[in-house]
Design a protein around this motif. Structure first.
Motif, PDB file in Angstrom:
ATOM      1  N   CYS A  58       0.813  -1.213   0.000  1.00 23.64           N
ATOM      2  CA  CYS A  58       0.000   0.000   0.000  1.00 23.64           C
ATOM      3  C   CYS A  58       0.851   1.270   0.000  1.00 23.64           C
ATOM      4  CB  CYS A  58      -0.923   0.008   1.211  1.00 23.64           C
ATOM      5  SG  CYS A  58      -1.976  -1.444   1.368  1.00 23.64           S
TER       6      CYS A  58
ATOM      7  N   VAL B 204      -7.210   6.127  -7.997  1.00 28.42           N
ATOM      8  CA  VAL B 204      -6.346   7.290  -7.785  1.00 28.42           C
ATOM      9  C   VAL B 204      -4.961   7.058  -8.379  1.00 28.42           C
ATOM     10  CG1 VAL B 204      -7.520   7.932  -5.648  1.00 28.42           C
ATOM     11  CG2 VAL B 204      -5.530   6.409  -5.561  1.00 28.42           C
TER      12      VAL B 204
ATOM     13  N   GLN C 130      -4.554   2.525   7.046  1.00 24.48           N
ATOM     14  CA  GLN C 130      -4.806   2.965   8.409  1.00 24.48           C
ATOM     15  C   GLN C 130      -3.536   2.924   9.253  1.00 24.48           C
ATOM     16  OE1 GLN C 130      -9.389   1.651   9.094  1.00 24.48           O
ATOM     17  NE2 GLN C 130      -7.919  -0.011   9.195  1.00 24.48           N
TER      18      GLN C 130
ATOM     19  N   LYS D 293       4.617   6.637  -1.292  1.00 25.90           N
ATOM     20  CA  LYS D 293       3.568   7.438  -0.658  1.00 25.90           C
ATOM     21  C   LYS D 293       2.462   6.505  -0.191  1.00 25.90           C
ATOM     22  CE  LYS D 293       0.224  11.139  -1.546  1.00 25.90           C
ATOM     23  NZ  LYS D 293      -0.298  12.096  -2.558  1.00 25.90           N
TER      24      LYS D 293
ATOM     25  N   ARG E 261      -4.133   5.804 -11.947  1.00 27.88           N
ATOM     26  CA  ARG E 261      -5.591   5.898 -12.042  1.00 27.88           C
ATOM     27  C   ARG E 261      -6.069   5.226 -13.330  1.00 27.88           C
ATOM     28  NH1 ARG E 261      -9.257  11.277 -10.852  1.00 27.88           N
ATOM     29  NH2 ARG E 261     -11.296  10.225 -10.957  1.00 27.88           N
TER      30      ARG E 261
ATOM     31  N   LYS F 206      -1.024   7.311  -7.354  1.00 33.76           N
ATOM     32  CA  LYS F 206      -0.214   7.325  -6.128  1.00 33.76           C
ATOM     33  C   LYS F 206       1.220   7.007  -6.480  1.00 33.76           C
ATOM     34  CE  LYS F 206       0.519   3.938  -3.363  1.00 33.76           C
ATOM     35  NZ  LYS F 206       1.988   4.151  -3.185  1.00 33.76           N
TER      36      LYS F 206
ATOM     37  N   CYS G 250      -6.044  -2.047   5.512  1.00 37.42           N
ATOM     38  CA  CYS G 250      -6.786  -1.273   4.517  1.00 37.42           C
ATOM     39  C   CYS G 250      -8.146  -0.882   5.083  1.00 37.42           C
ATOM     40  CB  CYS G 250      -6.964  -2.098   3.250  1.00 37.42           C
ATOM     41  SG  CYS G 250      -7.990  -1.291   1.992  1.00 37.42           S
TER      42      CYS G 250
ATOM     43  N   CYS H 101      -1.014   4.845   0.557  1.00 41.66           N
ATOM     44  CA  CYS H 101      -2.352   4.943  -0.020  1.00 41.66           C
ATOM     45  C   CYS H 101      -3.260   5.662   0.969  1.00 41.66           C
ATOM     46  CB  CYS H 101      -2.888   3.537  -0.301  1.00 41.66           C
ATOM     47  SG  CYS H 101      -4.615   3.510  -0.863  1.00 41.66           S
ATOM     48  N   ARG H 102      -4.195   6.412   0.469  1.00 43.82           N
ATOM     49  CA  ARG H 102      -5.093   7.175   1.338  1.00 43.82           C
ATOM     50  C   ARG H 102      -5.964   6.259   2.203  1.00 43.82           C
ATOM     51  NH1 ARG H 102      -9.282   9.355  -3.387  1.00 43.82           N
ATOM     52  NH2 ARG H 102     -10.540   7.445  -3.569  1.00 43.82           N
ATOM     53  N   ASN H 103      -6.055   4.995   1.830  1.00 40.85           N
ATOM     54  CA  ASN H 103      -6.892   4.063   2.583  1.00 40.85           C
ATOM     55  C   ASN H 103      -6.116   3.266   3.635  1.00 40.85           C
ATOM     56  OD1 ASN H 103      -9.309   4.596   0.988  1.00 40.85           O
ATOM     57  ND2 ASN H 103      -8.268   3.488  -0.660  1.00 40.85           N
TER      58      ASN H 103
END
Length: 284
Positions: free
Chosen positions: A33, A46, A58, A52, A40, A48, A63, A54-56
């Motif tokens: 991740c 998205v 945690q 970096k 995209r 990425k 995930c 992933c925005r998902n």
């Protein structure tokens, strides 16, 4: 499997000795991740950059949309498989010290992970090859190569930068090709078809007899293989994205991976090797 939809039976005992080559996300620092680039597309919602998060992802390296990856526009995550490289790098190479607590290790860790992932994929194939009876004449060479590959995965973190993994892959590929030829020669029927690297995108192969066929690296995107007989076919590197496998027989298929199945479509009538599970998104 990292962020893959769970396959039924994925926690079963692995008689092939490949249990360590199955992703254990609970012992990984979310490396797939973070370390990988996302573009995209139909596979990822998205863009990425590599390195970096992933925005998902945690704080616990899980995930946040694991159960909704397909509906949220991340089907590509459900077909990715690190072959256990994530936990190897996290717990062995870096001794359980994650990149958040030790940010000075992050860049190197994200570079090491893809290398170890390639080596673990080779271990998956070599472990299978070592147990194929028709290739017993190659068993000694296969086992030596298997051991040498395992040793490479245990290098010190700094040594991976100088590793020529491409050259090692080429050596392993040649050995697997020889193994495949011996096994496929035992398939019944006429001369075995050579579709290596073939463009079979959208091909109508419903009910086809492909026993012992060479489909290494074939493009089978959206191909109709419903009811096809793929026993003893060499499927290493074949692209099964959106391929129809409903009712197909894949028992005894060579070098098939869970990621390939996860990328395809199938149903309860699809026959699979014992070492692989039925993807949760397939029809019953």
């Amino acid at each position: 499997m990292p962020d893959n939809e769970p396959a039924s039976g994925d926690d079963r005992a692995d008689s092939t000795g490949r249990q360590a080559l199955r992703a254990d996300c609970g012992n990984c620092f979310g490396l797939c991740c973070v370390a990988l680039t996302l573009t995209r597309s139909a596979d990822f919602a998205v863009n990425k950059d590599a390195g970096k998060p992933c925005r998902n992802l945690q704080d616990d390296f899980r995930c946040g949309i694991h159960t909704r990856l397909r509906t949220e526009g991340f089907p590509g995550c459900t077909v990715y498989d690190c072959f256990g490289a994530g936990q190897k790098v996290s717990q062995e190479t870096y001794g359980g010290k994650d990149w958040r607590r030790a940010p000075e290790t992050a860049q190197q860790m994200f570079q090491v992970f893809p290398v170890v992932r390639q080596l673990h994929e080779l271990l998956w194939y070599l472990t299978e090859a070592a147990g194929l009876a028709p290739a017993r004449s190659l068993r000694g060479e296969i086992r030596r190569t298997l051991e040498a590959t395992e040793e490479l995965t245990r290098l010190d973190a700094g040594a991976f930068a100088g590793l020529d993994v491409a050259a090692h892959r080429d050596e392993v590929a040649a050995l697997l090709a020889r193994t495949s030829a011996l096994v496929r020669a035992t398939a019944p029927g006429r001369k075995k078809r050579n579709h290596r690297g073939a463009d079979l995108i959208g091909a109508r192969l419903k009910g086809a007899d492909l026993r012992g066929a060479d489909l290494r690296g074939a493009f089978l995107i959206a191909a109709d293989l419903g009811g096809a007989d793929l026993r003893l076919a060499d499927l290493i590197g074949a692209d099964f994205r959106d391929a129809e496998l409903s009712g197909a027989d894949l028992t005894g298929a060579l070098f098939l991976t869970q990621a390939q199945l996860n990328a395809a479509r199938g149903n309860g009538a699809t026959r699979l090797p014992a070492s692989l599970g039925r993807p949760a998104h397939w029809e019953k």
